[in-house]
Design an enzyme around this catalytic site. Structure first.
Site, short mmCIF file in Angstrom:
data_model
loop_
_atom_site.label_atom_id
_atom_site.label_comp_id
_atom_site.label_asym_id
_atom_site.label_seq_id
_atom_site.Cartn_x
_atom_site.Cartn_y
_atom_site.Cartn_z
N GLU A 17 24.76 61.25 35.73
CA GLU A 17 24.29 59.95 35.25
C GLU A 17 25.05 58.93 36.10
OE1 GLU A 17 23.91 56.73 34.03
OE2 GLU A 17 24.91 57.12 32.11
N LYS B 104 37.41 65.81 31.51
CA LYS B 104 38.34 65.02 32.32
C LYS B 104 38.00 63.54 32.16
CE LYS B 104 39.09 63.17 35.97
NZ LYS B 104 39.50 61.74 35.92
N GLU C 108 25.40 48.00 43.46
CA GLU C 108 25.86 47.86 42.08
C GLU C 108 27.24 47.17 42.07
OE1 GLU C 108 26.89 51.51 39.94
OE2 GLU C 108 25.91 50.65 38.18
N GLY D 259 29.12 60.95 42.54
CA GLY D 259 28.09 61.92 42.15
C GLY D 259 27.72 62.82 43.33
N GLY E 261 29.31 58.51 36.39
CA GLY E 261 30.16 57.66 37.23
C GLY E 261 29.35 57.10 38.38
N SER E 262 30.04 56.82 39.46
CA SER E 262 29.37 56.16 40.58
C SER E 262 28.49 57.14 41.35
CB SER E 262 30.43 55.58 41.53
OG SER E 262 31.26 56.62 42.01
N THR E 263 27.48 56.60 42.01
CA THR E 263 26.58 57.42 42.82
C THR E 263 27.35 58.09 43.95
OG1 THR E 263 24.63 56.17 42.22
CG2 THR E 263 24.54 57.29 44.33
N GLU E 264 28.31 57.34 44.50
CA GLU E 264 29.13 57.87 45.59
C GLU E 264 29.87 59.15 45.16
OE1 GLU E 264 31.99 54.88 46.36
OE2 GLU E 264 32.95 56.02 47.96
N CYS F 278 26.09 50.88 33.33
CA CYS F 278 25.28 51.42 34.42
C CYS F 278 23.85 50.89 34.38
CB CYS F 278 25.31 52.94 34.42
SG CYS F 278 24.96 53.62 32.81
#
Ligand code: ADP
Length: 499
Positions: free
Chosen positions: A271, A196, A402, A254, A249-252, A305
């Protein structure tokens, strides 16, 4: 002498590619979304619609997962020998290399990055990743295990088997590189995939799908579903028939993936974000450290990143480094991705531009000062000026969070132990760098930094062969290198008495 700016003429095939709504690849066929819906992808250099793309959602993910499941469970993919798998992945690399210019153009149009960068960085990196993992297909081995238990003699060995159906969700900063980095090891290991791409930049992954077919992968081995994260992405992460999800992608997001994956406890690799410290000691070779620090944050419009977004400089060199990095920043030529002289393109979207600008506002309201930059550039397209912020400290949002844009915060330090504590004072742990001529100090600090990659006297050097990933909230698992094959294989122990 100034170089004349030239707008790169679009290859005919690229113009034709974006002129038609793009379909998704499911079970070896190009299909519209089950809902019939499409969504636009934009050219961030102009803000205009570039192309319409099928808007896949849960129903399309279901179809794609069913195709990947059948291709994994029933073959013919599972009957391919390792050597055959390696050859077909290598063939994909050859095809990509043959079409490099088209991919470079499409990447710059969809993402905004300078065409010079797509040509020398993105596309060759993708080709290299495919070749690197093509080579691994024949080298995925288990072990023989000496057994002590039970007093009898046993033969025990391990097999490394493909993990199964893999869902892969990727971001927009290096769209093709992320696609090949995910696909190559999964395919080399014998998995089947539903990929995706990010909704902001779906085009090069889709065009890669055409080459996947030309290379001869059996139907259903690679499926590409385009759509939004909250719908298509969430459905893939939660799907009960997916064995593993790989996310960048973003930690959020994730964290959302981890929750979604809990239903069938599928394996997860992540990651995620970073806020990497880049540390310049006064004994560093300053002539390299200054351009190194500028490149660490401004490469790819800061949308990296592992960008060196927190620059720590030892007191005595602080002014010189701030001045040097600021001078380089002020000379960067901003422009559309498709112009030959562009050194920095727009950020990927209006949303991202507004996000970066609101971080700048927050920094200013907390007392930060911009030595250069500090705002949007122009009114057309999504350009943000390369920005150097001083008067910053670890309490500020611009230092803690970030930004994912061309914004560096520079802070002085004097005490080394205190510096290490400050550098590690972040929820992230993706990367870090140290600039010094003192070898002992460099390696000591490298051992003390809680980060998945530490560069010494360089920044941002990544390679298909070198593991990359995060400590703390920067992720789970390591990508690249042979470590990445662990993410796509299960270990099976086989044991039998032989006496
Ligand atoms: P960014 O914030 O940098 O845009 P995201 O983490 O939002 O990065 O996006 C990275 C990828 O994750 C994209 O492919 C996006 O569509 C996808 N995504 C976003 N939200 C979700 C979600 N809730 N579940 C699964 N995937 C998602």
């Amino acid at each position: 002498m100034a170089t004349a700016t030239q707008t790169i003429p679009m290859e005919k095939s690229v113009a034709a590619y974006v002129a038609k709504p793009r379909l998704m690849l499911i079970n070896g066929k190009w299909v519209p979304a089950a809902s019939g819906k499409t969504f636009p992808t934009y050219n961030p250099s102009t803000g205009e619609i570039l192309c319409q793309v099928a808007e896949g959602d849960k129903e399309d993910i279901d179809r794609a997962v069913a195709a990947a499941r059948a291709a994994f469970d029933k073959g013919p993919w599972r009957n391919f020998t390792p050597s055959e798998r390696g050859r077909i992945v290598w063939k994909l690399a050859d095809l990509l290399e043959k079409h490099a210019e088209e991919f470079a153009q499409l990447e710059s149009l969809d993402n905004g990055k300078p065409i010079t960068m797509s040509r020398i960085a993105d596309i060759p990196t993708s080709v290299d990743q495919l070749r690197y993992y093509a080579g691994w297909a024949t080298k995925i081995e288990g072990n023989t295990i000496p057994i002590s238990a039970h007093g009898a003699k046993f033969l025990a060995y391990t097999l490394r088997e493909p993990i199964g159906v893999v869902g892969q969700i990727i971001p927009w900063n290096f769209p093709l590189v992320m696609a090949t980095l995910k696909l190559a090891p999964a395919l080399a290991a014998g998995c089947t995939v539903v990929l995706k791409p990010a909704e902001q930049t779906p085009l090069t992954a889709l065009m890669l799908g055409e080459l996947v077919q030309e290379a001869g992968f059996p139907d259903g081995v690679v499926n590409i579903v385009t759509g939004y994260g909250e719908t298509a992405g969430a459905a893939l992460a939660a799907h009960p028939n997916v064995d593993k999800i790989a996310f960048t992608g973003s930690t959020e997001v994730g964290k959302l993936i981890v929750h979604a994956a809990a239903g069938n406890l599928k394996k997860v690799s992540l990651e995620l974000g970073g806020k990497s410290p880049n540390i310049v000691f006064q004994d560093a070779e300053i002539e390299s450290a200054i351009p190194g620090a500028a490149n660490a944050i401004f490469f790819n419009q800061g949308q990296v990143c592992c960008a060196g977004s927190r620059l720590y400089v030892e007191d005595k060199q602080f002014d010189k480094v701030v001045e040097g990095v600021s001078q380089l920043a002020s000379k960067i030529r901003l422009g559309p991705g498709m112009e030959s002289t562009t050194q920095m393109g727009p950020v990927v979207s209006e949303e991202q531009m507004n996000r970066v600008c609101s971080y700048l506002e927050s920094g200013f309201s907390e007392g930060a000062k911009a030595v250069v930059g500090g705002s949007r550039e122009g009114t057309k397209g999504y350009f943000v000026k390369p920005t150097v912020l001083v008067n910053t400290n670890e309490k500020m949002k611009v230092v803690r969070e970030e930004i994912f844009g061309p914004v560096v915060t520079v802070m002085p330090f004097s005490d080394v132990d205190d510096l290490v504590a400050r550098a590690n004072n972040t929820p992230f742990g993706l990367a870090a760098a140290v600039w010094t001529r003192d070898i002992k100090k460099a390696h000591r600090i490298a051992s003390e930094l809680r980060a998945g990659t530490v560069w010494i006297n360089c920044y941002g050097v990544l390679d298909s062969a070198m593991p990359f990933g995060g400590y703390k909230q920067s992720g789970w698992g390591r990508e690249m290198g042979h470590e990445m094959l662990n993410l796509y294989t299960e270990v099976k122990s086989v044991c039998t008495p032989i006496s």
